[in-house]
Structure formats: structure tokens, C-alpha cells
Design a protein around this motif. Structure first.
Motif, short mmCIF file in Angstrom:
data_model
loop_
_atom_site.label_atom_id
_atom_site.label_comp_id
_atom_site.label_asym_id
_atom_site.label_seq_id
_atom_site.Cartn_x
_atom_site.Cartn_y
_atom_site.Cartn_z
N GLY A 1 -2.72 2.44 -0.20
CA GLY A 1 -1.62 3.40 -0.29
C GLY A 1 -0.28 2.69 -0.29
N PHE A 2 0.69 3.31 0.38
CA PHE A 2 2.09 2.86 0.34
C PHE A 2 2.24 1.40 0.78
CE2 PHE A 2 6.45 2.50 1.71
CZ PHE A 2 7.16 3.31 0.84
N VAL A 3 1.62 1.07 1.94
CA VAL A 3 1.88 -0.27 2.49
C VAL A 3 1.15 -1.36 1.70
CG1 VAL A 3 0.08 -0.65 4.25
CG2 VAL A 3 2.41 -1.36 4.69
N ASP B 1 -10.65 2.14 -1.92
CA ASP B 1 -9.97 3.28 -1.30
C ASP B 1 -10.85 4.49 -1.56
OD1 ASP B 1 -6.63 3.94 -0.66
OD2 ASP B 1 -8.05 5.60 -0.92
N HIS B 2 -11.00 5.39 -0.57
CA HIS B 2 -11.87 6.54 -0.83
C HIS B 2 -11.23 7.57 -1.75
CE1 HIS B 2 -10.56 8.62 3.22
NE2 HIS B 2 -9.58 8.48 2.39
N ASN C 1 -5.12 4.68 6.93
CA ASN C 1 -4.30 5.42 7.88
C ASN C 1 -4.82 5.20 9.30
OD1 ASN C 1 -4.90 7.28 5.25
ND2 ASN C 1 -2.74 7.19 5.79
N HIS D 1 -8.61 3.78 11.37
CA HIS D 1 -8.67 2.36 11.74
C HIS D 1 -9.92 1.99 12.52
CE1 HIS D 1 -4.09 1.41 11.16
NE2 HIS D 1 -4.72 1.77 10.05
N GLU E 1 -4.09 -3.02 10.00
CA GLU E 1 -2.75 -2.47 10.22
C GLU E 1 -2.75 -1.84 11.62
OE1 GLU E 1 0.30 -1.98 9.79
OE2 GLU E 1 0.59 -3.27 8.07
N LYS E 2 -1.57 -1.68 12.16
CA LYS E 2 -1.44 -1.16 13.52
C LYS E 2 -1.68 0.34 13.58
CE LYS E 2 3.08 -1.22 11.96
NZ LYS E 2 3.01 0.03 11.24
N GLU F 1 3.78 3.44 15.27
CA GLU F 1 4.09 2.81 13.98
C GLU F 1 4.96 1.56 14.16
OE1 GLU F 1 3.03 3.47 10.99
OE2 GLU F 1 2.23 5.49 11.07
N1 NAD Z 1 4.35 3.18 5.07
C1 NAD Z 1 4.93 2.08 5.56
O1 NAD Z 1 6.10 1.80 5.29
C2 NAD Z 1 4.15 1.17 6.45
C3 NAD Z 1 4.75 -0.03 6.81
C4 NAD Z 1 4.05 -0.91 7.62
C5 NAD Z 1 2.79 -0.56 8.05
N2 NAD Z 1 2.22 0.64 7.71
C6 NAD Z 1 0.87 0.94 8.22
O2 NAD Z 1 -0.04 0.82 7.13
C7 NAD Z 1 -1.13 1.72 7.31
C8 NAD Z 1 -1.28 2.54 6.06
O3 NAD Z 1 -0.06 3.23 5.86
P1 NAD Z 1 0.36 3.72 4.42
O4 NAD Z 1 1.80 4.08 4.54
O5 NAD Z 1 -0.04 2.76 3.39
O6 NAD Z 1 -0.52 5.05 4.29
P2 NAD Z 1 -1.03 5.75 2.94
O7 NAD Z 1 -1.49 7.11 3.33
O8 NAD Z 1 0.02 5.65 1.88
O9 NAD Z 1 -2.25 4.84 2.48
C9 NAD Z 1 -3.46 4.77 3.18
C10 NAD Z 1 -4.58 4.67 2.17
O10 NAD Z 1 -5.81 4.51 2.87
C11 NAD Z 1 -6.80 5.32 2.23
N3 NAD Z 1 -7.84 5.59 3.21
C12 NAD Z 1 -7.74 6.33 4.34
N4 NAD Z 1 -8.91 6.33 5.02
C13 NAD Z 1 -9.77 5.57 4.30
C14 NAD Z 1 -11.11 5.18 4.48
N5 NAD Z 1 -11.82 5.59 5.54
N6 NAD Z 1 -11.67 4.38 3.56
C15 NAD Z 1 -10.97 3.97 2.47
N7 NAD Z 1 -9.71 4.31 2.24
C16 NAD Z 1 -9.08 5.10 3.15
C17 NAD Z 1 -6.05 6.54 1.76
O11 NAD Z 1 -6.74 7.19 0.71
C18 NAD Z 1 -4.72 5.95 1.32
O12 NAD Z 1 -4.69 5.61 -0.04
C19 NAD Z 1 -0.84 2.51 8.57
O13 NAD Z 1 -1.53 1.94 9.64
C20 NAD Z 1 0.66 2.33 8.77
O14 NAD Z 1 0.99 2.32 10.15
C21 NAD Z 1 2.87 1.50 6.90
#
Ligand code: NAD
Length: 375
Positions: free
Chosen positions: A11-13, A34-35, A73, A77, A94-95, A186
Motif C-alpha cells: 500500500g502507501f508505505v 498483497d491480498h 496494516n 501484523h 512495520e510498526k 504510528e
Molecule cells: N502511511 C504512511 O505514511 C506510513 C509511514 C510509515 C509507516 N507506515 C506503516 O506501514 C504499514 C502499512 O501502512 P500503509 O500506509 O502502507 O497502509 P495501506 O493500507 O496503504 O497498505 C497496506 C497494504 O497491506 C495489504 N494487506 C493488509 N493485510 C494483508 C494481509 N494479511 N496479507 C497481504 N496483504 C495485506 C493491504 O491490502 C494494503 O494494500 C503500517 O504499519 C503503518 O504504520 C505507514
């Protein structure tokens, strides 16, 4: 620097990891899963990396001298980390490691039993700003440190244009999940990592946390959006750590010592300036110098990502440290104990509410060895 990583959750990160990876020579991506099949296809097409058919397939083909990155997410974790460890893979999560301390302890025990590494983001502790501050502390630049004020305030995020925050490959910033998980889980790790690396274990946490903006967008329940903690270390100064998505943006850390104040204004920028303001008396007035001196390490440090804000962090420093440790046959600076202890302290602050009082920590870890270029 060389080795292989596999990625679960894109996803985003994950885009920030890929931008960081481009700055690092010699690390390749064996596979991504990714699921959400649409997201997986979009990510793999954008970055030209191979998609795995399933998580089992990804873990099966993952080289055992590589590292699996769990970028899912927070609610996933524990389950994803458990699967990676059960498959005998070194895991960078990730945390937080898990949303409950018992689960984090289970992961730590599984990693130890399997003889694999389990590390937790964030890894900015390995970055230049944290290492420069650590170097100054070891050299006694500010004299004996007496107190630390660390702030992780992000501004009034519920009113931000967060629906326009889209990652390079098209993932939206997951605001619902961010509000549900909360800014403490976070973000607290960004400074907890630095502090624990310099001083070792936190003995006691005295914290309070609250939700100050209950009507945030998205489905609740929301986590606290403000927390204030006082940390008592076995071997370090008393520290105040604040996290919020309410107060104006402020990511400063100030170490107040007998000779003056060490500070850095940006937790997320590896290249952020580290300064020292000497304490002095001018006429009869006690003050810190209005012209702080910039502190720099004398040796080249690590590859940087030339972006802005959170994207200015090199997210791959942690996985690279694990790969280097494997390659060199030494323990990783991001030890299993470090990951568990950081998780315990973050959860204690997050869950403090109004009446937690003093919470004695049940896990410990050693100080972290500085990076070779910061010795
Ligand atoms: N968004 C930010 O700016 C940022 C920055 C630093 C750290 N983080 C950390 O990164 C992690 C992810 O955040 P994000 O912003 O990328 O979230 P997100 O929702 O954008 O991405 C998470 C991805 O994981 C996938 N996913 C979820 N459960 C799954 C599973 N069981 N099996 C396979 N895929 C699965 C989702 O489909 C999604 O595409 C979090 O722990 C967050 O704390 C985020």
C-alpha cells in the motif's frame, strides 16, 4: 550492501520503501504479495517487480538469507509476522510488531526459537541525524544530559487534505486505519528508537492518552489522538515524549545537559541538522546561545532519499542493516529484544488513558552499537 527482500503488503508505505530501495545499490526484490489483487497488480506494474500468487508462494520462494518486509496494516501484523517466522524467514515488520503485548512476546519467542531475526520499524535510528545526536551524547558535548523533550505533533490532521495524499503507484493514504491505530502507535517509535538505542531499557512509563477529536471521518472506534509520556530509563535522563495529530506540527527533540542543549528539528529527515546551543550568562541573564553550532560526523554516512517530509526518510536502512548482519555473520543492531521493548513502551503509552499511573516495563534491551561511520 547486497541481498534480497520480499514484500507482503504493498500500500502507501511500500512506495516509500521502493523509493528508498532505489537509493540503495545491490538490494533486489524477489517477490511481492498483497491480498488486494488490484493493488498488487498496480504496484508491481509501477515498480516492475514480480508478483507472487499467494503469501505461501512468496514465503516458499523467498531465499532464507533474505529478509521479508511486512508492510501490511497493523491489525494484520501479528498474523503475517507469525507466518513469516513459522516459515523460518528473517522478518522486518512495520510498526508495531503486534497490537497486544502478549502477541509481541509470542512473536519474539517464535523468532528466538527459530533462530531468525525479527525487527520492527522505524529504522530512522540508523539514520544520520539520530547517529549524530548519539555521537554527541557519547562525547559529552552537552555535559551530563538531565532531561529530554521529544515532540511528535503532526498538526491538526483531521482537517488536512488527506484524501489527496496518494502514493507514487496510486495508493491512497489509509486515513481510516491511521485514525483507528492512532498517532502514538504510528509515531512514538520514531523517537523511542533513538532514545532506547542511546540509553537502553525504559524502566517505567508514566503516561496519559486521550481522544480529543472524537468526530473524525471514517468508521470508529478511533485510538487516542494525543498522548504525553514521561519515560524513566535505567541509565538515561528523564524524557517527555508527546504524540498528537492535534497540536501544530513539531518534530523537535531537545537534550538538555549541564553545558547546553542538543537539538534536532525533524525526526523523519535523515539529513536534519543537529545543533548544540551552549549555555552562557550574558550580564546577569542565563541563556542558551542564540547561534547554535551545527554538529556533523566526519565520515560519509548512508544513501539519502531526496524527498520531503516522511518521504525524506530512507526506509530501507533497517532491512539493509539486517542483510549486512547476515552477510557479515554478526548480530543485527535492530535486535529482537530492541523490537519487543520498543513495542512494549509504545503500547504502554497508547493504552494509558486517564488512570494508568506508573507502568513498570517487563522487557529489556541493551543500548545499540553505533553505526561504524558514527563511532
Ligand atoms: N502511511 C504512511 O505514511 C506510513 C509511514 C510509515 C509507516 N507506515 C506503516 O506501514 C504499514 C502499512 O501502512 P500503509 O500506509 O502502507 O497502509 P495501506 O493500507 O496503504 O497498505 C497496506 C497494504 O497491506 C495489504 N494487506 C493488509 N493485510 C494483508 C494481509 N494479511 N496479507 C497481504 N496483504 C495485506 C493491504 O491490502 C494494503 O494494500 C503500517 O504499519 C503503518 O504504520 C505507514
Amino acid at each position: 550492501m547486497s541481498g534480497v527482500v520480499s514484500i507482503i503488503g504493498c500500500g502507501f508505505v511500500a512506495d516509500l520503501y521502493m523509493t528508498s530501495l532505489q537509493a540503495m545499490d545491490g538490494i533486489t526484490v524477489a517477490g511481492v504479495y498483497d491480498h488486494d489483487a488490484t493493488r498488487l497488480a498496480q504496484f508491481c506494474a509501477h515498480w516492475n517487480v514480480p508478483a507472487a500468487e499467494s503469501r505461501a508462494a512468496l514465503l516458499d520462494q523467498h531465499p532464507r538469507d533474505g529478509v521479508v518486509l511486512n508492510l501490511t496494516n497493523p491489525s494484520a501484523h501479528f498474523e503475517v509476522n507469525s507466518a513469516c517466522l513459522a516459515a523460518g524467514c528473517h522478518t522486518y515488520s512495520e510498526k508495531p510488531l503486534a497490537l497486544r503485548l502478549e502477541d509481541a512476546k509470542t512473536l519474539h519467542a517464535s523468532a528466538d526459537a527459530a533462530g531468525v531475526m525479527l525487527a520492527s520499524a522505524p529504522c530512522s535510528v540508523l539514520g544520520e541525524a539520530a547517529q549524530t545526536l548519539g555521537h554527541a551524547l557519547r562525547r559529552g558535548t552537552c555535559g551530563t544530559p538531565r532531561a529530554i523533550y521529544a515532540e511528535l505533533d503532526d498538526g491538526f490532521v483531521p482537517q488536512a487534505a488527506y484524501k489527496k495524499w496518494i502514493s507514487d503507484s496510486g495508493a491512497p493514504w489509509p486515513f481510516e486505519d491511521e485514525f483507528k491505530v492512532g498517532c502514538t502507535l504510528e509515531h512514538a517509535g520514531y523517537y523511542l528508537g533513538w532514545l532506547i538505542s542511546w540509553f537502553g531499557s525504559v524502566r517505567t512509563v508514566v503516561a496519559a492518552s486521550a481522544e480529543t477529536i472524537p468526530d473524525k471521518e471514517g468508521r470508529g472506534p478511533h485510538a487516542p489522538d494525543l498522548s504525553v509520556a514521561t519515560l524513566f530509563f535505567d541509565n538515561g535522563p528523564v524524557t517527555r515524549l508527546t504524540c498528537s495529530i492535534v497540536a501544530p506540527h513539531d518534530h523537535r527533540i531537545r537534550v538538555i545537559g549541564d553545558h547546553g542543549v542538543l537539538s534536532c528539528k525533524a525526526a523523519w529527515d535523515n539529513s536534519a541538522k543537529v545543533t548544540f546551543a551552549k549555555r552562557m550568562t550574558v550580564r546577569r541573564r542565563l541563556m542558551e546561545s542564540p547561534f547554535p553550532r551545527r554538529l556533523k560526523l566526519s565520515r560519509p554516512t548512508h544513501p539519502k532519499v531526496n524527498r520531503w517530509g516522511a518521504a525524506a526518510m530512507n526506509f530501507m536502512l533497517g532491512p539493509a542493516e539486517m542483510l549486512d548482519a547476515l552477510h557479515e555473520g554478526r548480530p543485527s543492531r535492530l535486535s529482537n529484544d530492541f523490537a519487543l521493548h520498543m513495542t512494549e513502551v509504545a503500547l504502554a503509552i497508547q493504552n494509558a488513558g486517564e488512570h494508568a499511573g506508573a507502568q513498570a516495563m517487563t522487557t529489556t534491551c541493551d543500548r545499540m552499537e553505533p553505526m561504524p561511520w558514527a563511532m
